[in-house]
Design a protein around this motif. Structure first.
Motif, mmCIF file in Angstrom:
data_model
loop_
_atom_site.group_PDB
_atom_site.id
_atom_site.type_symbol
_atom_site.label_atom_id
_atom_site.label_comp_id
_atom_site.label_asym_id
_atom_site.label_seq_id
_atom_site.Cartn_x
_atom_site.Cartn_y
_atom_site.Cartn_z
ATOM 1 N N GLU A 35 0.818 -1.215 0.000
ATOM 2 C CA GLU A 35 0.000 0.000 0.000
ATOM 3 C C GLU A 35 0.855 1.270 0.000
ATOM 4 O O GLU A 35 0.645 2.170 -0.800
ATOM 5 C CB GLU A 35 -0.929 0.021 1.223
ATOM 6 N N CYS A 36 1.824 1.349 0.912
ATOM 7 C CA CYS A 36 2.600 2.583 1.077
ATOM 8 C C CYS A 36 4.073 2.425 0.683
ATOM 9 O O CYS A 36 4.824 3.387 0.742
ATOM 10 C CB CYS A 36 2.501 3.089 2.507
ATOM 11 N N ALA A 48 4.696 -19.789 11.484
ATOM 12 C CA ALA A 48 4.039 -18.907 10.512
ATOM 13 C C ALA A 48 4.832 -17.612 10.368
ATOM 14 O O ALA A 48 5.446 -17.139 11.316
ATOM 15 C CB ALA A 48 2.626 -18.587 10.967
ATOM 16 N N VAL A 49 4.806 -17.046 9.173
ATOM 17 C CA VAL A 49 5.461 -15.770 8.919
ATOM 18 C C VAL A 49 4.412 -14.793 8.399
ATOM 19 O O VAL A 49 3.714 -15.081 7.434
ATOM 20 C CB VAL A 49 6.601 -15.919 7.890
ATOM 21 N N ASP A 50 4.292 -13.666 9.064
ATOM 22 C CA ASP A 50 3.396 -12.597 8.650
ATOM 23 C C ASP A 50 4.186 -11.297 8.657
ATOM 24 O O ASP A 50 5.324 -11.246 9.125
ATOM 25 C CB ASP A 50 2.195 -12.483 9.593
ATOM 26 N N HIS A 56 -0.608 0.435 7.835
ATOM 27 C CA HIS A 56 -1.721 -0.364 7.314
ATOM 28 C C HIS A 56 -1.990 -1.667 8.070
ATOM 29 O O HIS A 56 -2.879 -2.413 7.702
ATOM 30 C CB HIS A 56 -1.487 -0.659 5.830
ATOM 31 N N GLY A 57 -1.223 -1.956 9.086
ATOM 32 C CA GLY A 57 -1.469 -3.147 9.896
ATOM 33 C C GLY A 57 -0.910 -4.415 9.278
ATOM 34 O O GLY A 57 0.095 -4.393 8.571
ATOM 35 N N MET A 58 -1.585 -5.529 9.522
ATOM 36 C CA MET A 58 -1.116 -6.837 9.074
ATOM 37 C C MET A 58 -1.159 -6.951 7.552
ATOM 38 O O MET A 58 -2.094 -6.478 6.918
ATOM 39 C CB MET A 58 -1.967 -7.953 9.682
ATOM 40 N N ILE A 59 -0.128 -7.607 7.016
ATOM 41 C CA ILE A 59 -0.034 -7.854 5.582
ATOM 42 C C ILE A 59 0.187 -9.344 5.408
ATOM 43 O O ILE A 59 1.090 -9.917 6.022
ATOM 44 C CB ILE A 59 1.154 -7.104 4.952
ATOM 45 N N ARG A 63 0.573 -10.906 -0.195
ATOM 46 C CA ARG A 63 0.495 -9.517 -0.647
ATOM 47 C C ARG A 63 1.791 -8.741 -0.503
ATOM 48 O O ARG A 63 1.988 -7.735 -1.181
ATOM 49 C CB ARG A 63 -0.601 -8.780 0.134
ATOM 50 N N VAL A 64 2.672 -9.181 0.387
ATOM 51 C CA VAL A 64 3.898 -8.440 0.634
ATOM 52 C C VAL A 64 4.790 -8.461 -0.614
ATOM 53 O O VAL A 64 4.777 -9.425 -1.380
ATOM 54 C CB VAL A 64 4.656 -8.991 1.873
#
Length: 67
Positions: A35-36, A48-50, A56-59, A63-64
């Motif tokens: 997004e930015c 898990a990898v987030d 914008h919070g969690m991605i 999407r990353v």
């Protein structure tokens, strides 16, 4: 794995960052918010990898982007 920003294929992790098997481009290992386009923080828990963007919070991993 993150997606290639050019052809949206899953990237393979390499010693220097990430490689796209479809287009052959190579990317660094810095995850970026789609997004930015600011650096995202990597969150690892229970295998898990987030990713997290301060704006914008969690991605999700799908999407990353990487730079």
């Amino acid at each position: 794995m993150p997606l290639c920003p050019h052809d949206k294929q899953r990237l393979n992790e390499s010693a220097s960052g990430f490689d796209c098997p479809a287009c052959g481009r190579q990317f660094g290992n810095q995850p970026v918010c789609p997004e930015c386009v600011q650096p995202a923080e990597v969150l690892k828990a229970c295998g898990a990898v987030d990713f997290f963007c301060k704006t914008h919070g969690m991605i999700s991993l799908s999407r990353v982007i990487v730079s």
